[in-house]
Structure formats: structure tokens, C-alpha cells
Design a protein around this motif. Structure first.
Motif, PDB file in Angstrom:
ATOM      1  N   ARG A 100       0.773  -1.238   0.000  1.00 53.74           N
ATOM      2  CA  ARG A 100       0.000   0.000   0.000  1.00 53.74           C
ATOM      3  C   ARG A 100       0.814   1.304   0.000  1.00 53.74           C
ATOM      4  N   SER A 101       2.117   1.201  -0.201  1.00 50.89           N
ATOM      5  CA  SER A 101       2.914   2.429  -0.168  1.00 50.89           C
ATOM      6  C   SER A 101       3.257   2.901  -1.577  1.00 50.89           C
ATOM      7  N   ALA A 102       2.931   4.173  -1.863  1.00 46.41           N
ATOM      8  CA  ALA A 102       3.293   4.755  -3.160  1.00 46.41           C
ATOM      9  C   ALA A 102       4.817   4.841  -3.298  1.00 46.41           C
ATOM     10  N   PRO A 103       5.543   5.405  -2.300  1.00 45.99           N
ATOM     11  CA  PRO A 103       7.009   5.458  -2.460  1.00 45.99           C
ATOM     12  C   PRO A 103       7.638   4.074  -2.653  1.00 45.99           C
ATOM     13  N   PHE A 180       2.860   4.023  -9.232  1.00 52.18           N
ATOM     14  CA  PHE A 180       2.560   2.659  -9.700  1.00 52.18           C
ATOM     15  C   PHE A 180       1.691   1.917  -8.683  1.00 52.18           C
ATOM     16  N   TYR A 181       1.838   2.273  -7.400  1.00 59.92           N
ATOM     17  CA  TYR A 181       0.932   1.678  -6.394  1.00 59.92           C
ATOM     18  C   TYR A 181      -0.510   2.102  -6.660  1.00 59.92           C
ATOM     19  N   HIS A 182      -0.733   3.432  -6.762  1.00 59.33           N
ATOM     20  CA  HIS A 182      -2.115   3.891  -6.961  1.00 59.33           C
ATOM     21  C   HIS A 182      -2.690   3.309  -8.252  1.00 59.33           C
ATOM     22  N   PHE A 235       6.625   4.206   4.325  1.00 56.05           N
ATOM     23  CA  PHE A 235       5.285   3.768   4.723  1.00 56.05           C
ATOM     24  C   PHE A 235       4.533   4.780   5.587  1.00 56.05           C
ATOM     25  N   GLY A 236       5.242   5.763   6.141  1.00 59.43           N
ATOM     26  CA  GLY A 236       4.555   6.772   6.947  1.00 59.43           C
ATOM     27  C   GLY A 236       3.691   7.644   6.054  1.00 59.43           C
ATOM     28  N   THR A 237       2.496   8.014   6.497  1.00 56.22           N
ATOM     29  CA  THR A 237       1.619   8.863   5.679  1.00 56.22           C
ATOM     30  C   THR A 237       1.445  10.223   6.357  1.00 56.22           C
ATOM     31  N   ALA A 238       1.000  11.179   5.543  1.00 53.21           N
ATOM     32  CA  ALA A 238       1.104  12.593   5.919  1.00 53.21           C
ATOM     33  C   ALA A 238       0.864  12.916   7.403  1.00 53.21           C
ATOM     34  N   ASN A 240       0.116  11.159  10.324  1.00 48.94           N
ATOM     35  CA  ASN A 240       0.840  10.359  11.340  1.00 48.94           C
ATOM     36  C   ASN A 240       2.334  10.659  11.302  1.00 48.94           C
ATOM     37  N   ARG A 241       2.850  10.848  10.097  1.00 48.57           N
ATOM     38  CA  ARG A 241       4.270  11.153   9.934  1.00 48.57           C
ATOM     39  C   ARG A 241       4.617  12.493  10.596  1.00 48.57           C
ATOM     40  N   PHE A 242       3.804  13.505  10.358  1.00 44.89           N
ATOM     41  CA  PHE A 242       4.065  14.834  10.929  1.00 44.89           C
ATOM     42  C   PHE A 242       4.071  14.750  12.459  1.00 44.89           C
ATOM     43  N   GLY A 259       0.506  22.765  -0.964  1.00 43.04           N
ATOM     44  CA  GLY A 259      -0.891  22.983  -1.353  1.00 43.04           C
ATOM     45  C   GLY A 259      -1.615  21.694  -1.733  1.00 43.04           C
ATOM     46  N   GLN A 260      -0.869  20.561  -1.747  1.00 40.09           N
ATOM     47  CA  GLN A 260      -1.495  19.282  -2.089  1.00 40.09           C
ATOM     48  C   GLN A 260      -2.622  19.006  -1.087  1.00 40.09           C
ATOM     49  N   THR A 261      -3.816  18.754  -1.598  1.00 43.08           N
ATOM     50  CA  THR A 261      -4.965  18.521  -0.726  1.00 43.08           C
ATOM     51  C   THR A 261      -5.397  17.069  -0.858  1.00 43.08           C
ATOM     52  N   ARG A 262      -5.617  16.420   0.297  1.00 42.40           N
ATOM     53  CA  ARG A 262      -5.984  15.009   0.287  1.00 42.40           C
ATOM     54  C   ARG A 262      -7.144  14.766   1.255  1.00 42.40           C
ATOM     55  N   ALA A 263      -7.874  13.671   1.001  1.00 40.91           N
ATOM     56  CA  ALA A 263      -8.979  13.258   1.856  1.00 40.91           C
ATOM     57  C   ALA A 263      -8.425  12.395   2.997  1.00 40.91           C
ATOM     58  N   SER A 298      -5.107  20.443   3.205  1.00 41.41           N
ATOM     59  CA  SER A 298      -3.842  20.542   2.482  1.00 41.41           C
ATOM     60  C   SER A 298      -2.748  20.081   3.442  1.00 41.41           C
ATOM     61  N   VAL A 299      -1.618  19.625   2.913  1.00 42.41           N
ATOM     62  CA  VAL A 299      -0.562  19.133   3.814  1.00 42.41           C
ATOM     63  C   VAL A 299       0.019  20.274   4.644  1.00 42.41           C
ATOM     64  N   GLN A 300       0.058  21.481   4.073  1.00 43.52           N
ATOM     65  CA  GLN A 300       0.550  22.642   4.836  1.00 43.52           C
ATOM     66  C   GLN A 300      -0.345  22.909   6.056  1.00 43.52           C
ATOM     67  N   GLU A 323      12.180  19.976  -0.862  1.00 40.19           N
ATOM     68  CA  GLU A 323      11.934  19.679  -2.276  1.00 40.19           C
ATOM     69  C   GLU A 323      11.027  18.459  -2.393  1.00 40.19           C
ATOM     70  N   ASN A 324      10.015  18.557  -3.232  1.00 37.45           N
ATOM     71  CA  ASN A 324       9.038  17.467  -3.344  1.00 37.45           C
ATOM     72  C   ASN A 324       9.659  16.270  -4.074  1.00 37.45           C
ATOM     73  N   PRO A 325       9.749  15.104  -3.396  1.00 34.03           N
ATOM     74  CA  PRO A 325      10.322  13.941  -4.077  1.00 34.03           C
ATOM     75  C   PRO A 325       9.361  13.322  -5.100  1.00 34.03           C
ATOM     76  N   ILE A 327       6.186  13.595  -8.156  1.00 33.82           N
ATOM     77  CA  ILE A 327       5.675  14.455  -9.225  1.00 33.82           C
ATOM     78  C   ILE A 327       4.161  14.494  -9.049  1.00 33.82           C
ATOM     79  N   GLU A 328       3.658  15.644  -8.650  1.00 36.33           N
ATOM     80  CA  GLU A 328       2.230  15.803  -8.338  1.00 36.33           C
ATOM     81  C   GLU A 328       1.890  17.291  -8.378  1.00 36.33           C
ATOM     82  N   ASN A 329       0.593  17.598  -8.545  1.00 31.51           N
ATOM     83  CA  ASN A 329       0.155  19.002  -8.487  1.00 31.51           C
ATOM     84  C   ASN A 329       0.256  19.496  -7.055  1.00 31.51           C
TER      85      ASN A 329
HETATM   86  N1  UPG Z   1       3.535  14.507   1.969  1.00 28.86           N
HETATM   87  C1  UPG Z   1       4.234  15.575   2.487  1.00 28.86           C
HETATM   88  N2  UPG Z   1       5.163  15.315   3.465  1.00 28.86           N
HETATM   89  C2  UPG Z   1       5.406  14.063   3.956  1.00 28.86           C
HETATM   90  C3  UPG Z   1       4.667  12.979   3.423  1.00 28.86           C
HETATM   91  C4  UPG Z   1       3.735  13.235   2.426  1.00 28.86           C
HETATM   92  O1  UPG Z   1       4.046  16.732   2.095  1.00 28.86           O
HETATM   93  O2  UPG Z   1       6.278  13.927   4.826  1.00 28.86           O
HETATM   94  C5  UPG Z   1       2.511  14.743   0.917  1.00 28.86           C
HETATM   95  C6  UPG Z   1       2.742  13.974  -0.380  1.00 28.86           C
HETATM   96  O3  UPG Z   1       3.577  14.681  -1.263  1.00 28.86           O
HETATM   97  C7  UPG Z   1       1.326  13.824  -0.888  1.00 28.86           C
HETATM   98  C8  UPG Z   1       0.467  13.790   0.369  1.00 28.86           C
HETATM   99  O4  UPG Z   1       1.296  14.266   1.413  1.00 28.86           O
HETATM  100  O5  UPG Z   1       0.962  14.958  -1.620  1.00 28.86           O
HETATM  101  C9  UPG Z   1      -0.037  12.410   0.729  1.00 28.86           C
HETATM  102  O6  UPG Z   1       1.028  11.484   0.815  1.00 28.86           O
HETATM  103  P1  UPG Z   1       0.907  10.195   1.767  1.00 28.86           P
HETATM  104  O7  UPG Z   1       0.384  10.602   3.086  1.00 28.86           O
HETATM  105  O8  UPG Z   1       2.196   9.450   1.723  1.00 28.86           O
HETATM  106  O9  UPG Z   1      -0.304   9.385   1.089  1.00 28.86           O
HETATM  107  P2  UPG Z   1      -0.443   8.563  -0.275  1.00 28.86           P
HETATM  108  O10 UPG Z   1       0.856   8.389  -0.972  1.00 28.86           O
HETATM  109  O11 UPG Z   1      -1.570   9.159  -1.033  1.00 28.86           O
HETATM  110  O12 UPG Z   1      -0.872   7.118   0.217  1.00 28.86           O
HETATM  111  C10 UPG Z   1      -1.604   6.850   1.425  1.00 28.86           C
HETATM  112  C11 UPG Z   1      -1.515   5.356   1.690  1.00 28.86           C
HETATM  113  C12 UPG Z   1      -2.196   4.617   0.554  1.00 28.86           C
HETATM  114  C13 UPG Z   1      -3.610   5.093   0.398  1.00 28.86           C
HETATM  115  C14 UPG Z   1      -3.664   6.600   0.257  1.00 28.86           C
HETATM  116  C15 UPG Z   1      -5.084   7.084   0.364  1.00 28.86           C
HETATM  117  O13 UPG Z   1      -0.158   4.934   1.816  1.00 28.86           O
HETATM  118  O14 UPG Z   1      -2.183   3.222   0.803  1.00 28.86           O
HETATM  119  O15 UPG Z   1      -4.185   4.490  -0.732  1.00 28.86           O
HETATM  120  O16 UPG Z   1      -2.922   7.245   1.302  1.00 28.86           O
HETATM  121  O17 UPG Z   1      -5.238   8.343  -0.194  1.00 28.86           O
END
Ligand code: UPG
Length: 382
Positions: A100-103, A180-182, A235-238, A240-242, A259-263, A298-300, A323-325, A327-329
Motif C-alpha cells: 500500500r505504499s506509493a514510495p 505505480f501503487y495507486h 510507509f509513513g503517511t502525511a 501520522n508522519r508529521f 498545497g497538495q490537498t488530500r482526503a 492541504s498538507v501545509q 523539495e518534493n520527491p 511528481i504531483e500538483n
Molecule cells: N507529503 C508531504 N510530506 C510528507 C509525506 C507526504 O508533504 O512527509 C505529501 C505527499 O507529497 C502527498 C500527500 O502528502 O501529496 C499524501 O502522501 P501520503 O500521506 O504518503 O499518502 P499517499 O501516498 O496518497 O498514500 C496513502 C496510503 C495509501 C492510500 C492513500 C489514500 O499509503 O495506501 O491508498 O494514502 O489516499
């Protein structure tokens, strides 16, 4: 209900298995324990010290009186899966058992091929097993909000009505995933859609957002039941990682402009969403899609919220744009629909300051386990 939780040793699967067991379902965990092996490969770990699966289910029996059966094996091995179906006769199959990890999927060719083979073939095997051995079984499949990407229009739940040259149709919502994961999840969705159509399988795709938190009512019942929580750059996600970064006084790493916005949703809502899907099965031949999240940020914004709570707790940390590792909007429109689970009774646990504080305190308790070298991102999309 007889329910299989595939991936029941993982971050989402373990609390889901406990929750469904507590509700009185007959739960069987199927897992190849590979999540623990990724830790070995990456020389990483869970912030919380996790017990073995054997210890976990034994403790669950002791504290709840309920038995969770386990099968250790791989969905990619059809002989194994056939045996699991024969012995359990599942009425619902909850499928969390994917990489389940994109990286991780972007490390190199081998990891991309592994991710797609593991995920797509495993899921295809599950579809065949349902067809052959349990045609009434409801597949509850973990998809991702990442399947949709970040289109410049509202994101609907799986389907969109399109008018084209004077004609109308309801079609699968366009998919523009970012790794490739997504992509593997998109391929799964296509295979499930087709299997529902040709074999009359019933399926629900849970397009889940990013899950935060770790504890549920059940995992809090004993330290041996504690859930894993990831902080590393793979494997850490936004969120929980912060929080874990803040716990050790590390900079909070916002990638690019932030500015990346996620659910997002709380792990306590993940377990409830799976229950809702199980209790309200899709019809025969129906490929149903639920967007499984409760809020977006947004992540910010998230980094700033964590920073504020960390300061209140006396921790020294700063929000740092790196620097963003990927490639994303980094600056885009985001508006996604999530009414189906709410309509079926989901009552969201929202992200309050107290929720952040609670996760942070668990991180601080375990902060000596955090391996500093694993905190920064090491994998790029380029
Ligand atoms: N991001 C940061 N800083 C960090 C880590 C991530 O800015 O230290 C950004 C990243 O660039 C991205 C966003 O946060 O824009 C989300 O990244 P992340 O939290 O790693 O989530 P995803 O890569 O989208 O994947 C997680 C799960 C995946 C699940 C998905 C659901 O690993 O299994 O499908 O979230 O959206």
C-alpha cells in the motif's frame, strides 16, 4: 456473518478484525505477514512495539472470549486461497492484503513490478475464488481516493454522468493516479468491474483516504493488541508522519509548496465503514463505490495544526518545506463527494486538537523507537 479479513495483521486490517469480532462476526484473518518483512527490508519499524499475530489473537481471546482464526499465506498462491475458501465459506471477504505504499512502488523496476503483480494478481485470484467457491460472498475491497488524482472538477463516488454529442451515459469516473501503487488499485477496480458484470459477483470498492491515528476501542484493551504506526519516508503517511516528526523534535516535512490537498479519515472510522459495507452488501452483479473519508486538508494546513499542538506540549519543532520527491500538483482544486457511507449511518470522528494530541502523546511515549535516518524521504519519482 463469516468474514475473512485479508491483510488482518496490518495497520487497517488488525483493528478491523478486532472490531468485527467484537460485533459478533466470525472473523478469519488471512495474511502472509509481509508488512513485517518490508520493515526488515527497509530497516524500519512501527513506532509502537507490536506483538506477533499469534500473540495478538491469543490475547484477544483472553480479553474478549472471542476466537479469530488465522491462515498464514499469500493470495497469489491459488491453492492456498482455495483451501481458505473451502474451510471458511466466507459471506464477506474484506481485502486489505495489498502493498500500500506509493514510495515503495516507486523505488525501482523490481518494486513497481512486485507491487502491481502482488496487488493485481492477488485480487484476481480472490475474484476467481469467489466465483468458484462462494458466489454469494460480498467482496469489500480497499481502493484509494488516490485512484482519482486531482481533477479540476468535483470527484464523484465512482461514477459520473456524462453528456457527449447530445447523448448521456453514466460512466466510471476518470482515473489519474499518481504512482505505480495507486495505478495497481485502478487496475483492480477495472478487474472487479468486469468480474461483477460477467459473473454476477457483488463488490464494494472502498476508495479510502489517508488514514490517521492508531488506537481503536479494541486495540486499547491491552498493550499486546496495540496497532502499528508508521513514520518513515516510505510507509509513513502525511498526518501520522508529521506527528511522529514533532515527537522527536524533527522538522515537519511539507513536500513542495504544501498545497497538495488530500482526503483523510480516522482509523476509528475505517473499521466502522467496513462494518457498514458488510451489513449492507452490494447487489448481485453490482460494483459499488464508496468514497471513504470524512474531511480533506492541504498538507501545509496539517503541518501547521500539528506544529501548534506540539508547541502546546512543549516540543521544539518547525514546519519545513523541502523539495518534493514526488511528481504531483501542488496547487489544485479539490472537492470530493462522500455521502454514501454517511447515508448508511457513518458518524465521523473528526480531526480535533485533542485527537492530534492523543496521537502525539503515544508517539512521545515511544519516541526512542524512532530511527532518525528513516524520517526524511529517500525515494523520488524522477
Ligand atoms: N507529503 C508531504 N510530506 C510528507 C509525506 C507526504 O508533504 O512527509 C505529501 C505527499 O507529497 C502527498 C500527500 O502528502 O501529496 C499524501 O502522501 P501520503 O500521506 O504518503 O499518502 P499517499 O501516498 O496518497 O498514500 C496513502 C496510503 C495509501 C492510500 C492513500 C489514500 O499509503 O495506501 O491508498 O494514502 O489516499
Amino acid at each position: 456473518m463469516r468474514i475473512i479479513v485479508a491483510g488482518g495483521d496490518g495497520f487497517c486490517g488488525w483493528p478491523t478484525a478486532l472490531y468485527l469480532s467484537k460485533q459478533g462476526h466470525d472473523v478469519t484473518i488471512v495474511d502472509n505477514l509481509v508488512r513485517r518483512k518490508y520493515d526488515d527490508e527497509l530497516r524500519s519499524n512501527s513506532v509502537t512495539p507490536i506483538a506477533t499475530l499469534e500473540e495478538r489473537v491469543a490475547k484477544w481471546k483472553e480479553v474478549s472470549g472471542k476466537e479469530i482464526k488465522t491462515f498464514i499465506g499469500d493470495l497469489n498462491h491459488y491453492d492456498f486461497l482455495r483451501e481458505v475458501f473451502r474451510q471458511t465459506e466466507p459471506e464477506a471477504f474484506v481485502h486489505f492484503a495489498e502493498q500500500r505504499s506509493a514510495p515503495y512502488s516507486m523505488i525501482d523496476r523490481e518494486h513497481a513490478v512486485y507491487t502491481q503483480t502482488n496487488n493485481v494478481v492477488g485480487n484476481l485470484n480472490v475474484l476467481y475464488a469467489i466465483k468458484e467457491f462462494a458466489p454469494e460472498c460480498h467482496l469489500i475491497k480497499l481502493g484509494t481516493m488516490g485512484e482519482y488524482g486531482t481533477p479540476n472538477i468535483d470527484i464523484e463516488e465512482g461514477y459520473i454522468e456524462i453528456e457527449h454529442k447530445g447523448r448521456k451515459d453514466t460512466l466510471p469516473y476518470p482515473k489519474q493516479p499518481g504512482s505505480f501503487y495507486h495505478l495497481s488499485k485502478v487496475h483492480d477496480s477495472h478487474n472487479i468491474t468486469f468480474a461483477c458484470k460477467i459473473w454476477g459477483i457483488r463488490a464494494t470498492d472502498l476508495n479510502q483516504g489517508i488514514v490517521y491515528g492508531l488506537h481503536t476501542e479494541e486495540t486499547r484493551m491491552d498493550p499486546v493488541l496495540v496497532n502499528r504506526v508508521d513514520y518513515d519516508g516510505v510507509f509513513g503517511t502525511a498526518l501520522n508522519r508529521f506527528i511522529n516528526q514533532a515527537a522527536i523534535g524533527h522538522d515537519i516535512t511539507v513536500y513542495g509548496s504544501g498545497g497538495q490537498t488530500r482526503a483523510f479519515l480516522n482509523i476509528e472510522d475505517t473499521v466502522r465503514c467496513v462494518e457498514i459495507a458488510a451489513e449492507n452488501p452490494a447487489d448481485k452483479g453490482e460494483f459499488r463505490v464508496f468514497n471513504q473519508f470524512t474531511e480533506w486538508f492541504s498538507v501545509q494546513e496539517l503541518a501547521e495544526r500539528v506544529h501548534k499542538i506540539a508547541q502546546e506540549e512543549g516540543l521544539q519543532t518547525e514546519v519545513k518545506k523541502i523539495e518534493n520527491p514526488r511528481i504531483e500538483n501542488e496547487d489544485h482544486y479539490y472537492n470530493a463527494v462522500n455521502t454514501k457511507l454517511r447515508d448508511l449511518g457513518l458518524e465521523p470522528h473528526l480531526l480535533t486538537d485533542d485527537v492530534i494530541r492523543d496521537i502525539l502523546r503515544t508517539a512521545v511515549e515511544n519516541k526512542d523507537r524512532i530511527i532518525q535516518e528513516n524520517v526524511l524521504p529517500s525515494i523520488t519519482w524522477k
